[in-house]
Scaffold this motif. Structure first.
Motif, short mmCIF file in Angstrom:
data_model
loop_
_atom_site.label_atom_id
_atom_site.label_comp_id
_atom_site.label_asym_id
_atom_site.label_seq_id
_atom_site.Cartn_x
_atom_site.Cartn_y
_atom_site.Cartn_z
N ILE B 157 19.47 -27.23 -24.92
CA ILE B 157 18.20 -27.55 -25.53
C ILE B 157 17.31 -26.32 -25.41
N ILE B 158 16.77 -25.91 -26.53
CA ILE B 158 16.06 -24.63 -26.59
C ILE B 158 14.62 -24.86 -27.02
N ILE B 159 13.70 -24.33 -26.25
CA ILE B 159 12.29 -24.37 -26.65
C ILE B 159 11.97 -23.02 -27.27
N ASN B 160 11.57 -23.04 -28.51
CA ASN B 160 11.37 -21.83 -29.29
C ASN B 160 9.94 -21.32 -29.14
N CYS B 161 9.78 -20.25 -28.35
CA CYS B 161 8.47 -19.61 -28.24
C CYS B 161 8.59 -18.17 -28.73
N ALA B 162 9.52 -17.92 -29.63
CA ALA B 162 9.73 -16.54 -30.09
C ALA B 162 8.49 -16.04 -30.80
N GLU B 163 7.92 -16.88 -31.63
CA GLU B 163 6.72 -16.53 -32.39
C GLU B 163 6.83 -15.13 -32.98
N CYS B 164 7.84 -14.96 -33.85
CA CYS B 164 8.13 -13.62 -34.36
C CYS B 164 7.24 -13.23 -35.52
N GLU B 165 6.51 -14.16 -36.09
CA GLU B 165 5.61 -13.81 -37.20
C GLU B 165 4.46 -12.95 -36.67
N PRO B 166 4.04 -11.95 -37.43
CA PRO B 166 2.88 -11.17 -37.02
C PRO B 166 1.63 -12.06 -36.97
N PHE B 167 0.61 -11.59 -36.30
CA PHE B 167 -0.71 -12.23 -36.19
C PHE B 167 -0.73 -13.47 -35.29
N ILE B 168 0.26 -14.36 -35.40
CA ILE B 168 0.13 -15.65 -34.72
C ILE B 168 0.30 -15.51 -33.21
N THR B 169 -0.62 -16.11 -32.46
CA THR B 169 -0.50 -16.09 -31.01
C THR B 169 -0.70 -17.48 -30.42
N ALA B 170 -0.60 -18.51 -31.24
CA ALA B 170 -0.89 -19.87 -30.78
C ALA B 170 0.06 -20.29 -29.66
N ASN B 171 1.37 -20.07 -29.85
CA ASN B 171 2.34 -20.45 -28.82
C ASN B 171 2.16 -19.61 -27.57
N HIS B 172 1.86 -18.35 -27.76
CA HIS B 172 1.66 -17.45 -26.63
C HIS B 172 0.53 -17.95 -25.74
N ARG B 173 -0.60 -18.32 -26.37
CA ARG B 173 -1.74 -18.82 -25.59
C ARG B 173 -1.40 -20.15 -24.93
N LEU B 174 -0.67 -20.98 -25.64
CA LEU B 174 -0.28 -22.28 -25.08
C LEU B 174 0.52 -22.08 -23.79
N LEU B 175 1.46 -21.15 -23.84
CA LEU B 175 2.30 -20.90 -22.65
C LEU B 175 1.47 -20.35 -21.52
N LEU B 176 0.50 -19.48 -21.83
CA LEU B 176 -0.32 -18.89 -20.78
C LEU B 176 -1.25 -19.91 -20.16
N GLU B 177 -1.81 -20.78 -21.01
CA GLU B 177 -2.87 -21.65 -20.52
C GLU B 177 -2.36 -23.02 -20.09
N ASN B 178 -1.30 -23.49 -20.73
CA ASN B 178 -0.81 -24.83 -20.42
C ASN B 178 0.70 -24.85 -20.21
N PRO B 179 1.22 -24.00 -19.32
CA PRO B 179 2.68 -23.96 -19.18
C PRO B 179 3.25 -25.31 -18.75
N ASP B 180 2.46 -26.07 -17.98
CA ASP B 180 2.99 -27.35 -17.46
C ASP B 180 3.31 -28.33 -18.58
N GLU B 181 2.48 -28.29 -19.64
CA GLU B 181 2.73 -29.21 -20.76
C GLU B 181 4.07 -28.92 -21.40
N VAL B 182 4.36 -27.62 -21.58
CA VAL B 182 5.62 -27.25 -22.23
C VAL B 182 6.79 -27.60 -21.32
N ILE B 183 6.64 -27.27 -20.04
CA ILE B 183 7.72 -27.58 -19.10
C ILE B 183 7.92 -29.09 -19.03
N GLY B 184 6.80 -29.83 -19.00
CA GLY B 184 6.88 -31.29 -18.95
C GLY B 184 7.62 -31.84 -20.16
N GLY B 185 7.27 -31.31 -21.33
CA GLY B 185 7.93 -31.76 -22.56
C GLY B 185 9.41 -31.47 -22.51
#
Lengths: 366, 449
Positions: B157-185
């Motif tokens: 099971i793979i959680i995709n946080c590659a976010e390879c598109e330019p400009f977008i940082t939404a996933n990046h900020r989510l991981l920095l600010e709310n890592p527990d939510e992602v790990i919980g999910g």
């Protein structure tokens, strides 16, 4: 088929009109309530792109050719520069005139005509009459390139096809002069006094089964030998090759396999001894480096896949050796490249990479 | 060494908002919630004009078909149900709600009553379905259907946080600010598929996020954080699975067929939220950026907020934009209006000036340089595909596997001849499908006779 092509062209042209900016970019702030979404450009993705254009690619090729050109001028005098200038000017003018006449978009600014003219001039002996390059350039651009649809559509290399066309004047194309000969820069015809300095190329003596005399291998590598304007210095042509590799304009596949095949075949089937010397002379004399690095790698007329490029390079090399050994003419590079040019579509089709993940693909009937 | 795949391109990143913490965007006065924010059937509105709705209340339902329920992202009064064009140009119904500002939570919303260990996979599918969660990376496939179809087949099971598109940082900020939510999910998903291990895949331009995750995980070795080489399109499912497991997904196959299941990081966080609080998917992180935006930001946006509200909140335009893009610049959709609403798949809203527009500076023609062939992550020959498209040679296009194209844009991005390759390929794909359908119809006709 023609109609469809026209239609797609029309689509792209209408998009050109759509992308013309109508709002000025200088405004400091934009009032959102006055903002008119009608002015937004709507196109399919991607919405950003790299800065490379056909022009930057062609300019890189020109830059890579400059060391060899300067060496040609140094060795053969300003007449070499004169040839180059005339070929380039006529190539560009021919393209401009043709496109103006047929009311097509003018593409001279993409520099591809400059590359063609330059390559043709570098393939001429310096003793040729000055009008020869002009005739060749016009033939290359109009007949070989434009009549088949312009850039990217020609199926043989324009400069090489023009060079072979110029063999209609065999005497002009095969008088070679020793390095350092003083020739008139502006003589329209064959400059005076050429006969006195004309000499056989090292390839001619290799064809007779003897290693060239009175010159050394080092001279052949550096380029102190007779030959066409741009082909003599393998060293400086290699410098251009490295530049093209660094700029990622071409890949190593064609030049390396081309020269490698000639070397290996000459080693296996030597025509004089010592074997290694013979093989080295075979690769460093004549137009092999110029052909392998700059002519065989011409985008439009070489395979697009890496595997295809290797097959194409080996094919060019094998044909070159065959022609050099058994042909009537001492040099075989131009002919072998032209022959391989004709096979590019088949090479591409049968070296098509397997799509990611594999799986069966429908085969077209037609 | 970072994991990667063959081909692909290096794109200038433009990740200006990587340092911008996610701000809560105040809910606007009115929201316009589209009834289709996902792949599949449109939802039918189950409220009518004049109804009072609560935050998180179901306002659109999909019965019996593939699709996602839609929930209200504010509390207030339904003004009307209107037909509006969505960000992809399709006409869909929108429920327009006037916000009363009370943020009154719907009484049905409460945390799941059982512990995770006692919850069955089917119950989790039900939770995800009720929360209306769809893939939040852009493709918006209904998540419950993905889980359901993959049950019993998945090894990775793979959680995709590659976010390879330019400009977008939404996933990046989510991981920095709310890592527990992602790990919980991820833990919930691991439980669902009864797997011992899970992978979080991050491109190596987000090493800080990987560090935060690793610290948070500590000794917990069940979750692996894998660094990927920063390369486009690393976030594509096929390339991601190949980079992480070495498995190749054949054309027409689903990730579950090779034992993998990929979820976007934010989807994962939404699953965690639905489980822990019962809160359905009513808001998402949107990167608002581009050289025409005055103050680029990462915003937590209630679904149904219009781009106009977003841009106003970010200080408006600093200059007239040439393009407004929903999603990343490589695969996003250019917009013709700024009153379109943010949906579950809107990861970014970008306003770009003409600076980014290098198309058609010169007449375009393929010079056969071979860059597209070299860069194609699917190992196709885009230049030939474009040529066959121009000549309308559909059979040849099929022989050259046009259907395998993922339309990532790597070919067009690098084309020195400025050939709109992806555009040609898309148009031809449509033609091929039309032809197939016509042939099918003709076949059935002849059978009837």
């Amino acid at each position: 088929m023609d109609n469809n092509q026209k239609n797609t062209n029309e689509i792209t042209e209408s998009e050109v009109k759509n992308t013309v900016p109508e709002a000025s970019d200088e405004q400091e702030t934009v009032d959102l309530n006055e903002f008119m979404p009608e002015l937004l450009t709507v196109t399919p993705p991607p919405h950003i792109r790299a800065y490379d254009t056909t022009r930057t690619v062609m300019l890189d090729v020109c830059i890579a050719l400059i060391p060899a050109l300067i060496w040609g001028i140094f060795i053969f005098g300003y007449r070499a520069l004169m040839h180059t200038a005339i070929s380039i000017i006529f190539a560009v003018l021919a393209e401009f005139a043709y496109e103006k006449l047929l009311k097509k978009p003018v593409t001279v600014l993409d520099f591809s005509a400059v590359v063609t003219g330059m390559l043709l001039a570098l393939n001429l002996p310096v003793t040729a009459p000055l009008w020869l390059g002009a005739v060749g350039s016009v033939f290359a651009i109009v007949v070989v390139k434009q009549l088949f649809g312009g850039i990217g559509k020609n199926f043989v290399n324009p400069a090489l096809a023009a060079r072979v066309f110029l063999f209609a004047w065999p005497t002009y194309m095969s008088i070679f002069t020793n390095p350092g000969a003083k020739l008139s820069t502006f003589a329209i015809g064959v400059p005076e006094g050429v006969d006195a300095v004309a000499s056989a190329t090292s390839l001619a003596s290799l064809k007779n089964g003897v290693l060239p005399e009175g010159t050394s291998l080092a001279d052949a590598i550096i380029g102190v030998e007779n030959g066409c304007i741009g082909e003599v210095s393998a060293l400086l042509l290699t410098a251009g090759f490295i530049y093209l590799l660094v700029r990622r304009v071409i890949t190593w596949h064609i030049p390396v396999t081309f020269i490698g095949t000639v070397f290996v075949l000459s080693l296996i089937f030597p025509q004089s001894s010592p074997t290694l010397d013979f093989a080295l002379w075979e690769i460093f004399s004549g137009g092999l480096f110029l052909g392998a690095i700059f002519m065989a790698t011409d985008y439009s007329t070489s395979p697009i896949t890496k595997r295809g490029r290797i097959i194409y390079g080996i094919g060019c090399g094998a044909l070159t050796v065959l022609i050099r050994y058994f042909g009537g003419y001492p040099e075989g590079v131009s002919f072998s490249i032209l022959i391989m040019n004709l096979l590019v579509w088949y090479i591409d089709r049968y070296t098509k990479p397997t799509r990611f993940g594999g799986g069966k693909v429908a085969k077209a009937d037609k | 060494m970072a994991l990667t795949f063959k081909g692909g391109i290096h794109v200038s990143e433009h990740k200006h908002t990587r340092k911008c913490a996610v701000e809560q965007m105040p809910a606007p006065k009115t929201v316009s919630i589209p009834m289709s924010q996902h792949i599949g059937a449109h939802a039918d509105p189950c409220v009518k004009a004049g109804d009072i709705v609560d935050l998180g209340q179901v306002i659109g339902v999909v019965e019996g078909k593939l699709g996602c329920n839609v929930h209200s992202s504010v509390s207030g009064k339904v003004v009307k149900i209107d037909e509006k064009k969505a960000n992809n140009g399709i006409l869909i119904r929108n429920v327009i709600i006037e916000n009363d500002g009370e943020n009154r939570l719907h009484p049905d919303i409460k945390p799941w009553s059982k512990k995770l260990e006692d919850t069955t996979p089917d119950e989790i599918v039900e939770i995800v379905k009720n929360a209306g969660i769809s893939g939040m990376g852009g493709a918006t496939f209904p998540t419950y259907a993905k889980i359901q179809s993959a049950l019993g087949k998945v090894e990775h099971i793979i959680i995709n946080c590659a976010e390879c598109e330019p400009f977008i940082t939404a996933n990046h900020r989510l991981l920095l600010e709310n890592p527990d939510e992602v790990i919980g999910g991820l833990k919930i998903l691991m439980h669902t598929f009864s797997l011992k291990e899970g992978i979080i895949a991050i491109e190596d331009n987000k090493r800080d996020a990987a560090k935060v995750l690793r610290e948070r995980l500590g000794e917990d070795s069940k979750v692996k954080v894998c660094l990927l080489k920063t390369k486009y399109p690393q976030g594509d499912e096929r390339q991601l699975i190949f980079a992480l497991t070495g498995r190749k997904l054949a054309a027409g196959k689903l990730p579950a067929d090779v034992g993998c299941c990929v979820f976007n990081a934010e989807t994962c966080a939404a699953i965690n939220r639905a489980f822990a609080t019962g809160m359905p998917l009513t808001e998402r992180i949107v990167t608002v950026d581009g050289d025409c935006i005055k103050n680029p930001k990462n915003l937590l946006v209630p679904l149904g907020t219009t781009y106009r509200d977003l841009i106003t909140f970010c200080g408006g335009f600093s200059k007239t934009p040439n393009k407004i893009i929903c999603g990343g610049p490589m695969m996003g959709v250019a917009q013709w209006d700024i009153d379109t609403a943010v949906t579950k798949g809107t990861s970014a809203v970008l306003a770009l000036s003409r600076k980014f527009e290098h198309y058609f500076e010169q007449p375009s023609a393929c010079i056969r340089c071979g860059r597209c062939v070299n860069n194609c992550p699917m190992r196709l020959m885009p230049s030939y595909l474009a040529m066959f498209s121009m000549q309308n040679k559909l059979d040849m296009a099929e022989e050259f596997s046009i259907s395998s194209c993922i339309e990532c844009g790597s070919c067009s991005y690098n084309c020195p001849g400025h050939v709109p390759i992806v555009q040609y390929i898309r148009a031809t794909k449509v033609k091929i499908n039309d032809r197939k359908r016509a042939m099918q119809a003709a076949l059935e006709q002849s059978k009837l006779k």
